[in-house]
Design an enzyme around this catalytic site. Structure first.
Site, PDB file in Angstrom:
ATOM      1  N   LYS A  24       0.820  -1.214   0.000  1.00 58.43           N
ATOM      2  CA  LYS A  24       0.000   0.000   0.000  1.00 58.43           C
ATOM      3  C   LYS A  24       0.849   1.257   0.000  1.00 58.43           C
ATOM      4  O   LYS A  24       0.474   2.267  -0.588  1.00 58.43           O
ATOM      5  CB  LYS A  24      -0.935  -0.007   1.212  1.00 58.43           C
ATOM      6  CG  LYS A  24      -2.113  -0.950   1.045  1.00 58.43           C
ATOM      7  CD  LYS A  24      -3.169  -0.696   2.109  1.00 58.43           C
ATOM      8  CE  LYS A  24      -4.470  -1.380   1.750  1.00 58.43           C
ATOM      9  NZ  LYS A  24      -4.355  -2.834   1.628  1.00 58.43           N
ATOM     10  N   GLU A  31      -4.503   7.076   7.403  1.00 59.61           N
ATOM     11  CA  GLU A  31      -4.876   8.114   6.449  1.00 59.61           C
ATOM     12  C   GLU A  31      -6.163   8.776   6.892  1.00 59.61           C
ATOM     13  O   GLU A  31      -6.913   8.241   7.714  1.00 59.61           O
ATOM     14  CB  GLU A  31      -5.009   7.540   5.033  1.00 59.61           C
ATOM     15  CG  GLU A  31      -6.144   6.556   4.887  1.00 59.61           C
ATOM     16  CD  GLU A  31      -6.261   5.995   3.480  1.00 59.61           C
ATOM     17  OE1 GLU A  31      -5.286   6.051   2.715  1.00 59.61           O
ATOM     18  OE2 GLU A  31      -7.341   5.488   3.167  1.00 59.61           O
ATOM     19  N   ARG A  89      -5.271  -8.068 -10.622  1.00 57.18           N
ATOM     20  CA  ARG A  89      -5.853  -9.373 -10.954  1.00 57.18           C
ATOM     21  C   ARG A  89      -7.290  -9.158 -11.404  1.00 57.18           C
ATOM     22  O   ARG A  89      -7.804  -8.049 -11.351  1.00 57.18           O
ATOM     23  CB  ARG A  89      -5.873 -10.244  -9.699  1.00 57.18           C
ATOM     24  CG  ARG A  89      -6.544  -9.496  -8.552  1.00 57.18           C
ATOM     25  CD  ARG A  89      -6.885 -10.350  -7.385  1.00 57.18           C
ATOM     26  NE  ARG A  89      -7.203  -9.556  -6.221  1.00 57.18           N
ATOM     27  CZ  ARG A  89      -8.389  -9.051  -5.929  1.00 57.18           C
ATOM     28  NH1 ARG A  89      -9.407  -9.251  -6.736  1.00 57.18           N
ATOM     29  NH2 ARG A  89      -8.602  -8.331  -4.848  1.00 57.18           N
TER      30      ARG A  89
END
Lengths: 508, 167
Positions: free
Chosen positions: A134, A217, A309
């Protein structure tokens, strides 16, 4: 899926040799059935894998071949990269499709597949590594002009992280750097909660992902989760296939997705699509991928992550665009480039996916187990019931609780909702408790119909979404149906000449 | 003697009022005439009750009849009159796992006092963690499963005993 323009784009060429000699589908359940369907259309032989606990399962019967893989648990077997690659080579496969979950976003697996001389139907290992973390993914997105939410990262001591996180302001979201699926995710609303939440998130991250790094965040209130489907050719060219709305979530996991996103201002949509394509090009991304964004009520949106994916919810995109994403993946992996130009596709209608899960919505969505005793699958030309279900199948705690996906398409959102609800009522799974009725209640809710969605939707409307007890008459009917299913009761009701003689003690 | 069935946590009494000319059943005193009783056994089935024609699916699992009617599923339990007497109260003394899984942590030891709702142990099942709360106030009589142990659905992880007076 019958739009003539799109069908023309997707018509298989029958004269050319198949793109691969044999493709292993390194997964299980419905997604294997889905991928095998496209491989068959492409005349490519398919190979499934299974653990002993899944012997004879539907996903092993839809492929041309199936090989057993060993493991202490079924999940361990499906995560055993080395064994899976050896099995693929031995069976003569020259490509591996990883599906979603399991090894699909494992960079080491992608690398090992390539080193074994096979084609990984996905991006390069380096791109998976870049997007799988991330922190590096965020930095990459920021560098290439995608908006990111203010954040703090735990690099060294947890106290430094706590101080930096406090600087962002509250509320905050704390997540595992290596995470996914909501594991280790916490909302922190005040300074007082911060230290405890950070420590517990770090320990959960370490336990689930063997990586204790976390980041914080800005937490957007009433956010929407909107994602953009992209295809990249690995040479720096990319197209998008519009967006999906994935805000209806429980336990941080999606249960209803739709395309396109309702009530999304045209200008916001354009900026999102543009941002996603730019990132895909910058990463020289190859394969189908998804860029996830958080959309704030004020129209700001932030990059969340990229999934490298095929997504669980890819059928909604397929139904509005007519593009077979698995086919596109296979063609791109075989070096055929992108299957169409951006100007060649347009969305048509609305598609909604409901994830049918073995769980009890009345008990905080706890997973349920059981044996499928009766199964009736809905069928219609505008429906896709993606599943690998069998009557008499055991539903165990070995795997994820998702049993199937019900995807409905129509010209309008209202009609797609109506078709979905009708199909959910047609679906009968007896023997395992599922969220089918709950999903129908969500779809019928006025706020859902209005497209007033955000990730707290299910929590906000929890009271109205509760199951209402049946009326007295229905309840009596159910009890009569049950009583007449008890053999002894039936015998007394219809058989024995003298009821009072035998009615003394009921046996089941 | 009436047949006792449970549905959504409530017990209902089913009685045969008469069998001829047509079967009449009473549910908690409400009478229903069964014009067509369908087939025995599991699977798709139909019934005619009063003027209503019902299409449903039924399956027997253990002591329960699963009935799927008009888009909804119901689990109807059967109360064994003998077990009912023997079982009275026993359930309330056990901290049970609602799911098969693995014990992640045990937060109490034998002898601890617990209040109803306090976490006794945490299990992990299908990648989800869940706390197992004490079903009532009491004292931990025994911890039956340790960290790392596998547990089955409805298996007891700990047993409670009543607090002795004055403690």
């Amino acid at each position: 899926m019958t739009d003539p323009a799109v069908t023309a784009l997707a018509t298989p060429s029958r004269t050319k040799a198949p793109l691969f000699r044999k493709v292993m589908i390194a997964n299980r359940g419905e997604i294997v059935c889905r991928i095998a369907r496209t491989l068959r259309q492409l005349s490519i032989p398919s190979l499934a894998i299974f653990h002993d606990a899944e012997a004879g399962a539907a996903h092993t019967r839809v492929t041309d071949e199936a090989v057993e893989i060993q493991g202490e648990t079924p999940v361990a077997a499906h995560l055993d990269a080395r064994q899976i690659i050896v099995a693929a080579v031995k069976a003569g496969a020259d490509a591996i499709h990883p599906g979603y979950g399991f090894l699909s976003e494992n960079a080491a697996f992608a690398r090992a597949v390539a080193e074994a001389g096979l084609t990984f139907i996905g991006p390069d290992a380096d791109v998976i590594a870049l997007m799988g973390d991330k922190i590096s993914a965020r930095a990459f997105a920021e560098r290439h002009g995608a908006p990111v939410a203010p954040s703090a990262v735990s690099e060294g001591h947890i106290d430094a992280f706590i101080a930096a996180a406090a600087g962002i302001g509250f509320p905050l979201l704390i997540k595992a750097a290596a995470g996914g699926g909501g594991k280790g995710m916490k909302i922190v609303r005040s300074q007082e909660e911060l230290a405890d939440a950070a420590r517990s998130a770090a320990s959960e991250a370490l336990r689930y992902f063997a990586d204790g790094r976390i980041y914080a965040e800005l937490y957007v209130e009433r956010p929407r989760h909107i994602e953009v489907q992209v295809l990249g050719d690995g040479q720096g060219e990319a197209v998008h296939l519009f967006e999906r709305e994935c805000s209806v979530q429980r336990r941080f996991q999606k249960i209803i997705e739709e395309a396109p996103a309702p009530n999304l201002p045209r200008e916001t949509r354009e900026r999102m699509l543009d941002s996603a394509v730019r990132l895909t090009r910058a990463a020289r991304y190859r394969n189908a991928g998804t860029i996830e964004f958080i959309l704030a009520p004020d129209g700001r949106f932030f990059f969340l992550e990229m999934n490298t994916r095929l997504q669980v919810e890819h059928p909604v995109t397929e139904m509005i665009t007519g593009v077979d994403l698995v086919r596109a993946q296979v063609e791109i992996a075989a070096g055929q480039g992108l299957p169409f130009r951006q100007s060649e596709i347009a969305p048509r209608g609305v598609a909604i996916e409901c994830r049918i899960c073995a769980e009890d919505p009345e008990r905080d969505f706890l997973p349920e187990i059981g044996v499928v005793r009766y199964l009736a699958k809905p069928e219609a030309p505008y429906l896709r019931f993606e599943n690998a279900l069998d009557a008499h199948q055991k539903v165990t705690a070995d795997f994820d609780s998702m049993l199937a996906k019900l995807v409905a398409h129509s010209e309008t959102r209202d009609a797609a909702i109506g078709r979905s609800i009708a199909a959910l009522r047609e679906l009968v799974i007896v023997g395992v408790r599922t969220n089918t009725e709950y999903l129908a209640r969500v779809l019928a809710h006025p706020a859902f119909r209005a497209g007033d969605l955000h990730t707290g939707f299910l929590a906000e409307h929890a009271q109205e979404l509760k199951s209402i007890p049946p009326d007295e008459r229905t309840r009596d009917h159910v009890l009569i149906a049950a009583a007449l299913g008890l053999r002894d009761f039936r015998e007394v009701a219809f058989g024995a000449p003298e009821p009072h003689a035998t009615i003394g003690r009921w046996r089941n | 003697m009436a047949l006792k069935l449970t549905l959504a946590g409530r017990t209902h009494l089913v009685e045969i009022v008469r069998r001829r000319p047509r079967l009449v059943l009473s549910i908690d005193g409400r009478e229903h005439e069964i014009a067509a009783a369908g087939e025995g056994g599991d699977g798709r089935n139909s019934l005619e009750i009063g003027g209503d024609s019902l299409h449903f699916v039924r399956a027997q699992v253990g002591d329960s009849q699963l009935v799927h009617l008009k888009g909804r599923g119901y689990e109807v339990g059967w109360v064994d009159p003998q077990a009912e007497i023997a079982d009275a109260g026993a359930d309330h003394d056990e901290v049970k796992s609602p799911m098969p899984g693995r014990v992640v942590s045990v937060s109490r030891i034998a002898g601890d006092r617990v209040l109803r709702g306090e976490t006794v142990a945490t299990i992990e099942s299908m990648k989800l963690q869940m706390s197992l709360p004490a079903p009532r106030d009491g004292r931990i009589a025994a911890i039956l499963r340790a960290e790392g142990d596998a547990v089955e659905k409805d298996e007891a992880v700990a047993r409670l005993e009543a607090l002795s007076p004055g403690s």
